[in-house]
Scaffold this motif. Sequence first.
Motif, PDB file in Angstrom:
ATOM      1  N   UNK A 468      12.902   1.620   9.969  1.00  0.00           N
ATOM      2  CA  UNK A 468      13.131   0.463   9.087  1.00  0.00           C
ATOM      3  C   UNK A 468      11.842   0.017   8.399  1.00  0.00           C
ATOM      4  N   UNK A 469      10.773  -0.133   9.198  1.00  0.00           N
ATOM      5  CA  UNK A 469       9.524  -0.614   8.607  1.00  0.00           C
ATOM      6  C   UNK A 469       8.837   0.472   7.781  1.00  0.00           C
ATOM      7  N   UNK A 470       9.066   1.730   8.114  1.00  0.00           N
ATOM      8  CA  UNK A 470       8.546   2.807   7.270  1.00  0.00           C
ATOM      9  C   UNK A 470       9.175   2.767   5.892  1.00  0.00           C
ATOM     10  N   UNK A 471      10.481   2.508   5.845  1.00  0.00           N
ATOM     11  CA  UNK A 471      11.150   2.405   4.540  1.00  0.00           C
ATOM     12  C   UNK A 471      10.659   1.184   3.771  1.00  0.00           C
ATOM     13  N   UNK A 472      10.353   0.103   4.509  1.00  0.00           N
ATOM     14  CA  UNK A 472       9.779  -1.073   3.846  1.00  0.00           C
ATOM     15  C   UNK A 472       8.460  -0.718   3.167  1.00  0.00           C
ATOM     16  N   UNK A 473       7.620   0.000   3.886  1.00  0.00           N
ATOM     17  CA  UNK A 473       6.326   0.395   3.311  1.00  0.00           C
ATOM     18  C   UNK A 473       6.522   1.318   2.117  1.00  0.00           C
ATOM     19  N   UNK A 474       7.485   2.242   2.242  1.00  0.00           N
ATOM     20  CA  UNK A 474       7.767   3.163   1.137  1.00  0.00           C
ATOM     21  C   UNK A 474       8.219   2.407  -0.105  1.00  0.00           C
ATOM     22  N   UNK A 475       9.084   1.416   0.082  1.00  0.00           N
ATOM     23  CA  UNK A 475       9.581   0.625  -1.056  1.00  0.00           C
ATOM     24  C   UNK A 475       8.447  -0.157  -1.706  1.00  0.00           C
ATOM     25  N   UNK A 476       7.545  -0.698  -0.866  1.00  0.00           N
ATOM     26  CA  UNK A 476       6.410  -1.459  -1.414  1.00  0.00           C
ATOM     27  C   UNK A 476       5.507  -0.546  -2.233  1.00  0.00           C
ATOM     28  N   UNK A 477       5.211   0.661  -1.699  1.00  0.00           N
ATOM     29  CA  UNK A 477       4.348   1.606  -2.403  1.00  0.00           C
ATOM     30  C   UNK A 477       4.961   2.003  -3.743  1.00  0.00           C
ATOM     31  N   UNK A 478       6.274   2.318  -3.735  1.00  0.00           N
ATOM     32  CA  UNK A 478       6.927   2.706  -4.994  1.00  0.00           C
ATOM     33  C   UNK A 478       6.898   1.572  -5.995  1.00  0.00           C
ATOM     34  N   UNK A 479       7.150   0.366  -5.504  1.00  0.00           N
ATOM     35  CA  UNK A 479       7.120  -0.779  -6.418  1.00  0.00           C
ATOM     36  C   UNK A 479       5.741  -1.001  -6.998  1.00  0.00           C
ATOM     37  N   UNK A 480       4.711  -0.902  -6.160  1.00  0.00           N
ATOM     38  CA  UNK A 480       3.356  -1.124  -6.650  1.00  0.00           C
ATOM     39  C   UNK A 480       2.896  -0.010  -7.585  1.00  0.00           C
ATOM     40  N   UNK A 481       3.338   1.237  -7.307  1.00  0.00           N
ATOM     41  CA  UNK A 481       3.016   2.338  -8.220  1.00  0.00           C
ATOM     42  C   UNK A 481       3.608   2.082  -9.583  1.00  0.00           C
ATOM     43  N   UNK A 482       4.824   1.535  -9.567  1.00  0.00           N
ATOM     44  CA  UNK A 482       5.462   1.214 -10.854  1.00  0.00           C
ATOM     45  C   UNK A 482       4.648   0.175 -11.628  1.00  0.00           C
ATOM     46  N   UNK A 483       4.145  -0.858 -10.887  1.00  0.00           N
ATOM     47  CA  UNK A 483       3.402  -1.917 -11.561  1.00  0.00           C
ATOM     48  C   UNK A 483       2.001  -1.485 -11.940  1.00  0.00           C
ATOM     49  N   UNK A 484       1.472  -0.460 -11.264  1.00  0.00           N
ATOM     50  CA  UNK A 484       0.123  -0.008 -11.581  1.00  0.00           C
ATOM     51  C   UNK A 484       0.085   0.868 -12.810  1.00  0.00           C
ATOM     52  N   UNK A 485       1.247   1.365 -13.230  1.00  0.00           N
ATOM     53  CA  UNK A 485       1.281   2.210 -14.424  1.00  0.00           C
ATOM     54  C   UNK A 485       1.003   1.372 -15.658  1.00  0.00           C
ATOM     55  N   UNK A 486       0.465   2.041 -16.673  1.00  0.00           N
ATOM     56  CA  UNK A 486       0.271   1.348 -17.942  1.00  0.00           C
ATOM     57  C   UNK A 486       1.619   1.026 -18.532  1.00  0.00           C
ATOM     58  N   UNK A 487       1.662  -0.046 -19.329  1.00  0.00           N
ATOM     59  CA  UNK A 487       2.912  -0.464 -19.965  1.00  0.00           C
ATOM     60  C   UNK A 487       3.422   0.627 -20.891  1.00  0.00           C
ATOM     61  N   UNK A 488       4.707   0.936 -20.803  1.00  0.00           N
ATOM     62  CA  UNK A 488       5.318   1.934 -21.683  1.00  0.00           C
ATOM     63  C   UNK A 488       5.672   1.338 -23.016  1.00  0.00           C
ATOM     64  N   UNK A 489       5.753   0.008 -23.061  1.00  0.00           N
ATOM     65  CA  UNK A 489       6.180  -0.633 -24.296  1.00  0.00           C
ATOM     66  C   UNK A 489       7.673  -0.649 -24.472  1.00  0.00           C
TER      67      UNK A 489
END
Length: 662
Positions: A468-489
């Motif tokens: 359960x907590x591993x999936x929580x960490x995975x979701x956080x990482x994916x979300x943060x990777x999304x926000x770390x990307x440059x804006x696509x516009x």
Amino acid sequence: MYRGFAQDQKVADSLKIIYQRDTAEGISKYNLLIDLSFNEVRDLKQGVRYAEELISLSRQAGDDKYLSAGYFWKGTKERLLGNLDTALNALFKSAEIAKRSHLSKSEGNAYEEVANIYSVAKNHQTAMLYYNKAITAMRQSNDSNSLASALANAGDEFLNIKKYDSAFSYLNEAKIIFDNLNYLTGKVYCLGNLGVVYANLGNNDLAEKNINDAIRILEESQDYYPICDYLLPMAEVYSDKGDMQTALNYALRSLSLADKYKLKEQIANANLKVSELYEKMGNLGEALKHYKNYIAYRDSLSNIKSVQAMYNLQSRFDNSQHQAQVKLLNQQERNQRNLLISLMIIFGLTVITLGIILRNNKSKQKAYKILDKQKQETDKEKAKAEDALRELQATQMQLMHRERMASLGELTAGIAHEIQNPLNFVNNFSDVNAELLDELQQELKKGNVGEALSISNGIIENEQKINHHGKRADAIVKGMMQHSRSSTGHTEPTDINALASEYLKLSYHGLRAKDKSFNATMDTHFDENLPKVNIVPQDIGRVLLNLCNNAFYSVTEKKKDPQPLKGSEEYEPKVTVTTKALKPPLGGLGVEISVKDNGTGIPQKITDKIFNPFFTTKPAGQGTGLGLSLSYDIVKAHGGTITINTREGEFAEFIIRIPANT
């Protein structure tokens, strides 16, 4: 897209015979080349060659009418081949030539085709700009058929961005004009597009009737480009009915025609639809194959070189005439001023020189030295000004870079805090399981099966918690990777409540990571009935992060203030984020986001300056003054507003309003 007149390969084949005989001369040959390029739908590259021959002949003859036409037909064929940058170059030349020669109809045709290309590139705002230019030019030309063409394509553009009411309005106006002209081809295109509108509105019976009628007529004239587009809504109609095989047949037919005639955009769209249908039918292998084909063709249509060329060409065309006129006027003004100054200088120097000659040679040499010294001083001042300008530009770039790096640091700290919590659980339960496994082995050696089973149940429960907590960490990482990307516009429907909550937490944990003593209450009031809005999530997220950072900074500064509060109550730092849906008469449908703090507030005398670039109230080294300026630009680009409500020493509240359809 509607192209004004029906193309017919049979006509092109007949005209080739006349062309090969080389009997046409003068204007008759110009018209022959136009008809050949227009009707050539089987070999689009040959259509380009006909247009290039027309350009060469009309340029030699100095005939702007046919020169504009040559560039226009070259642009249309290059567009169908997927060569968007080459097509734009030709069409802008066509429009420029037509405008200088007062050929309103030709100018409107070129604008319309430019809009078609921006539509293909998904730049809908620019596409509508050129459709409106085309409609304006067509009204000036009093050409009802061309006006109907522009209206039909504008309706098609609204269909692309899913504004079905507007699409229906434009298409219906075009259909009325075509009805009055009794022009079958125009009515067919409007009929097909109205069918697509009906399909998207869920009226499948009318959609099927209109589209099938349009396809039947288009097949008779071998005009396959729009057929490929109309077949896909038919696939959607049957998919909604649950008849997946018929839906697949329509989509495969669209793909076959697009492949046969090398229509890149239609190949991409058809592959995507076929992939979706195969996935629904459970054939994942075929679904994956066609999805890969879709990605390949989509990327070829959206390559960086073509998109960049499009924007460069658009900018060059829009500004070329204005810049040329301004440059000419400025040059004339400079020439006149320089001439007057030169005459005055010459006159003055002549008088001085005569005086010097009459006096003595020594005075003459002294005057020359003075003039030379003045010139050197002027050159030095000019060099100092240039150095100061370069230094200012370098400083501005450094400040902007510092602002970006500061935001990156805050995000990184937030990520670290968010992911540490689930990782601690994973590590703790892993350590416990290691101990339990040792105990399990010991109990099994002793033969205590009951106790072993009890221990194994504990291990299973711990493994579930680790998962359960591993999936929580995975979701956080994916979300943060999304926000770390440059804006696509690119805009997308976004849950504002989730976005606001996420960036509030990121801001708080980022500040906590830098200062463990920092603490504040986070209070949220989210409207559960908030509509999703089309925004660029990364950009609005940066706005929210900046506002939350400023709010936490303000409450931190107020807590440090040694002055006692009113009533000597204990100060509790608090940042409140509120969302609510906007309804008329508050400016139309949309959302409102409020970020409020009970910190130091902002003096009323500077509230009209806070959105200016490089204006900041923070001490040197703690702020660049770019955050609020960039936030203002981002919100404005989304069609929204950002305002401030504040009372010095008590609170500051920033209010963002974004329309639902941006």
